[in-house]
Scaffold this active site. Structure first.
Site, PDB file in Angstrom:
ATOM      1  CE1 TYR B 122      -3.653  -2.640   1.390  1.00  0.00           C
ATOM      2  CE2 TYR B 122      -4.244  -1.092  -0.329  1.00  0.00           C
ATOM      3  CZ  TYR B 122      -4.513  -2.223   0.401  1.00  0.00           C
ATOM      4  OH  TYR B 122      -5.630  -2.948   0.142  1.00  0.00           O
ATOM      5  CD  GLU B 215       1.760 -32.502   5.143  1.00  0.00           C
ATOM      6  OE1 GLU B 215       2.088 -33.701   5.146  1.00  0.00           O
ATOM      7  OE2 GLU B 215       1.030 -31.999   4.284  1.00  0.00           O
ATOM      8  CG  ASP B 268      -1.011 -35.901   4.959  1.00  0.00           C
ATOM      9  OD1 ASP B 268      -1.768 -34.957   4.676  1.00  0.00           O
ATOM     10  OD2 ASP B 268      -1.048 -36.508   6.046  1.00  0.00           O
TER      11      ASP B 268
END
Lengths: 361, 381
Positions: B122, B215, B268
Site C-alpha cells: 500500500y 506436517e 502425508d
C-alpha cells in the site's frame, strides 16, 4: 456460564446417549420404525420486514427421519456409527476431530460430509455443543494483552509481555482463573493487523486484550471471546477490512454462523461493537485514492446478500446505512490503507481516538 | 572435528550466492553503498546508468549441493545474473521498482520499524502508483532487493508471520527471561515467533532423543495432547503446512545445538507432503538465497509406501491435478534422492495418496505406537 447448562457434562451426555439408543432399540424390538425428530435452526433469513422469528432461538422447522426411506436409514446408520465413536471419546476422555472420526470407518462413511452432518444432528438431538461431544479442531486464533489465565496445567501469563502472541487454547472449557486489568477487548480480522499492533507495542500503551481469529473465526476463538466477555464484563470492539469479507466476519462474531445455527446461543456475541473500518472513514481519515480498490461484481453480490439478512433491519440498522454507502461508492479498502502515511497511525491514533470518542456501532 | 567441518564448508560456500541476516545499520549501509556506486558511475568521465545484477530465481539456475563432510544438502542459486537495465524496455520498470523498494525499506529502517508485505504494497502503491500494481510485483521486487543487497527479507524490515509451534522435551530461555518448558505448553505448543533476532538469542536445552517434524497442525495437536513425548523422549515441531522461514530457522538452530539428534519427518503420503519434507531438507528455490542456511538433515519417517499395508483401501484418496503438478515439479527439480523418487513414482502410478489420519483406523493410540515401532526399527530414509 460457558457451554450450555450443566446437563452437557460427559456423564449426562452419556446418559442421554444411552436413552436415545434405548428408545431406538425399543422401537425396533416392537417392529416399529423409530421416528427421529431433528430440529432445524437458522440465525437469519431474507425476510426484511422484521417480522420473522429468527430473533427467537427456537427451532424453525423439523426433519423427521424414519426407516421407511432408504436414505434416512443410511443416515441413521451413520449417525449411530458416529455416536458409538463419540461414546468412546467421552468414556476415555479423549478428543478427536471430524476428520479423525471419518478415518475410523472410511468404508462406511465414504465421505467427510456425512460425518459432519451426523455430528451436527447429534448435537441437536442431545441438545449440546460440539465440544461437549469431545469433537474439536485445531486452534487458529491468537491472543495478547493484559490477561492471565490457566488452561489445565498451563498458565498463560501475558502480563509480563503484553505484546507477545499466544495461541488461543483448544479446550476453552478448561480455561480458569481469568485475571485481567484491561479496559476493553479488541478483535481484529487479520493476523497482519495483529502483527502490526504487536510491533507497535500497542498493548504496552493501551490496556487492552487483542484477539485475532485469522480470518473467519473458528469455534474456539468465538467461545474464548465469549468466556472473556462473560467473566470480565469488558466492552469488545471489532476491527475488520472495509469489504464484503470483513463484514461477513463481523456478522459471524456478532450473530454466529448459519452452519452452527443450532449453537448460536453459546457462540454469538451480542456485546461486540463495530469499531471500523467504516466506508465513511475513507473520507474522514483521508485514505489515498490509490488504496480504494474497485469492488468486483462478486463483491457486490456478496454485499447485497449480506444486506438482505433480516438482522440488519431488526437489530443493527445503523450498520445497514454504512453498508449501503459501500455499495454506492463502489470501492473497498483494507485496514492497512490507513497506515500508508504513518505506520503507527492505527495504534497511536485511529484505535484510541475511536474508542475514546465512542465512534463505534 | 566440528571446526574442520565448518571451515571446509566455508570454502565451498565462496562461490555460492547467499543472503545474510544483518542488523538494520548494516542493511542501511549496503543501500547507501549501492546508491553511491550508482552515482559514481553516473558522474564519471564516461557516464552510464549501471545495470542491476539480480540472481535468476528459476529452477534452471538452481542446483543441489551435497555437503562434503556433512550429511546436509541444500539448494543454491549460482551467479547466473539476470540484469535489469533502465535502457531495455522490458526491464526498465522493474529496474525502477527495485530502487523504489530500496528507498522505502531504507525509510522504514531509519524509523526502526517493521512492515508487513501488505503494508509495503500500500505504501508503494501510494508513493509510486505508476510502477506498482499488485502484491505479486512487490513480492518479486523484494526478492530482487534481497539478491542485490545479499541480505534477508527479514533484515530489510519486513515482518514474518509466526506460524510454527514446538512442544515436548525442550527448555527455552530468552535472555533475562524465565525458562519455558515445552512439555507444559498444552496441546497448542509454544508458538515460534516470527522475529528471527529473538530466535537467534534463544538458549535451548533438551534431554530428548529425537526431533519429529510434523506436517499438519491436527497431528501435532493430537501428539501433544497425548503427550507422546512422555513415552518417547522427543521434541515435536510443526510449521502447520508449508514451512515458513522462522520455523525452518528454529529447526536449524536445534539441529546445530543438538547435532547428534535425528530429525524425523511425519508427513502425508502425497506429493505435497514430500514437497514439504524437501523444503525442510534442502530449502526452496523461490527463497534460494536464504534457503541454504536453514537446511537440515531431516529423514522421512512416514507415511511411506510400506505403510500402505496397514491402511485400508478406502482410506486412500485419488490424486488431484494439483498433486500431479507438484509431483512433476519435484521430479524435474532433480533434488530427490533415489528412494524418494521411488516413493513418488508409486504415488503417481497408483494415482493415490493417504493422510496420516488414516492410521486412526486402528484406534487413537495407534499413532504413538506407530512412531515407536518405526524408531525402534530405525525405519526412516
Amino acid at each position: 456460564m460457558e457451554g450450555k447448562r450443566e446437563s452437557s457434562g460427559p456423564n449426562h451426555l452419556l446418559q442421554k446417549l444411552r436413552d436415545f439408543t434405548h428408545s431406538i432399540v425399543e422401537d425396533l424390538s416392537h417392529s416399529r420404525s423409530p421416528v427421529i425428530y431433528i430440529h432445524r435452526f437458522r440465525n437469519y433469513c431474507t425476510d426484511i420486514s422484521g417480522n420473522c422469528y429468527c430473533i427467537h432461538d427456537s427451532f424453525k422447522g423439523v426433519e423427521i427421519l424414519t426407516l421407511q426411506r432408504e436414505c434416512h436409514a443410511r443416515r441413521l446408520a451413520i449417525l449411530l456409527r458416529v455416536l458409538l465413536i463419540v461414546q468412546q471419546l467421552l468414556q476415555e476422555n479423549r478428543h478427536g476431530s471430524k476428520r479423525d472420526i471419518y478415518y475410523m470407518h472410511p468404508s462406511v462413511f465414504r465421505e467427510q460430509s456425512v460425518v459432519d452432518r451426523a455430528i451436527n444432528d447429534i448435537c441437536i438431538l442431545l441438545q449440546c455443543s460440539r465440544h461437549n461431544l469431545n469433537v474439536v479442531s485445531v486452534a487458529k486464533g491468537l491472543v495478547m494483552g493484559w490477561l492471565r489465565f490457566s488452561e489445565a496445567d498451563r498458565i498463560f501469563n501475558c502480563l509480563n509481555h503484553p505484546d507477545t502472541a499466544h495461541s488461543i487454547p483448544v479446550h476453552v472449557e478448561e480455561v480458569k482463573d481469568i485475571i485481567s486489568v484491561a479496559d476493553y477487548i479488541l478483535v481484529v480480522e487479520k493476523e497482519s493487523v495483529f502483527q502490526r499492533l504487536a510491533n507497535d507495542c500497542f498493548c504496552k500503551t493501551n490496556r487492552s486484550i487483542v484477539i485475532t481469529g485469522r480470518g473467519y473465526p473458528d469455534i474456539q476463538t468465538r467461545r474464548f471471546l465469549r468466556v472473556l466477555i462473560e467473566q470480565l464484563h469488558l466492552p469488545a470492539y471489532c476491527l475488520v477490512d472495509c469489504d464484503p469479507y470483513g463484514f461477513d466476519i463481523l456478522t459471524t462474531y456478532r450473530f454466529g454462523s448459519m452452519q452452527m445455527a443450532y449453537d448460536t446461543k453459546t457462540m454469538r456475541l451480542p456485546e461486540i461493537q463495530w469499531l471500523g473500518v467504516f466506508p465513511s472513514d475513507a473520507e474522514k481519515y483521508s485514505v489515498p485514492q490509490q488504496c480504494l480498490l474497485p469492488m468486483t461484481s462478486e463483491d457486490r453480490i456478496k454485499t447485497e446478500a449480506i444486506l438482505n439478512r433480516c438482522y440488519f433491519q431488526r437489530v443493527v440498522p445503523e450498520w445497514r446505512v454504512e453498508l449501503q454507502l459501500l455499495l454506492q461508492s463502489g470501492v473497498k479498502f483494507e485496514i492497512e490503507a490507513l497506515s500508508v502515511h504513518s505506520l503507527t497511525f492505527l495504534s497511536k491514533e485511529y484505535i484510541p481516538t475511536k474508542i475514546q470518542g465512542r465512534s463505534f456501532m | 572435528m566440528g571446526d574442520a567441518r565448518r571451515s571446509t564448508s566455508f570454502f565451498t560456500e565462496q562461490h555460492l550466492s547467499y543472503a545474510d541476516i544483518l542488523p538494520p545499520l548494516q542493511v542501511r549501509a549496503r543501500i547507501e553503498v549501492a546508491v553511491l556506486n550508482f552515482l559514481k558511475v553516473l558522474n564519471s568521465p564516461a557516464p552510464a546508468i549501471s545495470n542491476l545484477p539480480t540472481i535468476k530465481r528459476k529452477a534452471s539456475n538452481s542446483r543441489v549441493n551435497q555437503g562434503l563432510l556433512t550429511d546436509v544438502s541444500w539448494i543454491f542459486l549460482s551467479h547466473a545474473f539476470c540484469t535489469k537495465s533502465l535502457t531495455r524496455e522490458n526491464t526498465a520498470k522493474s529496474f525502477i521498482r527495485v530502487w523504489k523498494v530500496m528507498e522505502m525499506c531504507y525509510e522504514i529502517l531509519v524509523l526502526e520499524k517493521r512492515v508487513t508485505q501488505r503494508e509495503l504494497f500500500y505504501k508503494l502503491l501510494c508513493a509510486s502508483p505508476d510502477y506498482f500494481a499488485s502484491q505479486l510485483q512487490v513480492n518479486q521486487t523484494i526478492q530482487d532487493v534481497v539478491a542485490l543487497l545479499r541480505c534477508s527479507r527479514f533484515s530489510l524490515g519486513i515482518m514474518a508471520s509466526s506460524r510454527g509451534a514446538v512442544a515436548g522435551r525442550l527448555l527455552l530461555q530468552e535472555p533475562n527471561e524465565e525458562t519455558v518448558d515445552c512439555t507444559t505448553c498444552g496441546s497448542s505448543g509454544y508458538a515460534i515467533s516470527g522475529d528471527l533476532d529473538l530466535l537467534e538469542k534463544l538458549v535451548m536445552k533438551t534431554d530428548a532423543h529425537y526431533i519429529f517434524v510434523i506436517e499438519k497442525h491436527a497431528i501435532f495437536q493430537r501428539l501433544a495432547e497425548d503427550r507422546v513425548f512422555n513415552q518417547i523422549p522427543c521434541i515435536l515441531i510443526t510449521a502447520k503446512g508449508y514451512p515458513d522461514i522462522a520455523t525452518r530457522f528454529f529447526l536449524h538452530r536445534m539441529s546445530q545445538a543438538f547435532p547428534e539428534m535425528p530429525i524425523l519427518g511425519l508427513v502425508d503420503w502425497n506429493p505435497a507432503g514430500l514437497a514439504i519434507l524437501c523444503t525442510f531438507k534442502y530449502g526452496s528455490i523461490g527463497m534460494g538465497l536464504e534457503a541454504f542456511r536453514y537446511a537440515c538433515n531431516i529423514k522421512w519417517l512416514g507415511l511411506r509406501k510400506d505403510d500402505l499395508e496397514i491402511i485400508p483401501e478406502e482410506s486412500l484418496i485419488q490424486l488431484k491435478p494439483r498433486d500431479m503438478q507438484i509431483a512433476k515439479s519435484l521430479t524435474s527439480s532433480e533434488i530427490l534422492q533415489d528412494n524418494y523418487k521411488e516413493e513418488l513414482a508409486v504415488m503417481v502410478e497408483s494415482r493415490r495418496k493417504a493422510e496420516i489420519e488414516a492410521l486412526y483406523f486402528h484406534g487413537y493410540d495407534f499413532l504413538g505406537k506407530y512412531l515407536a515401532k518405526k524408531i525402534v526399527q530405525a525405519h526412516y530414509i
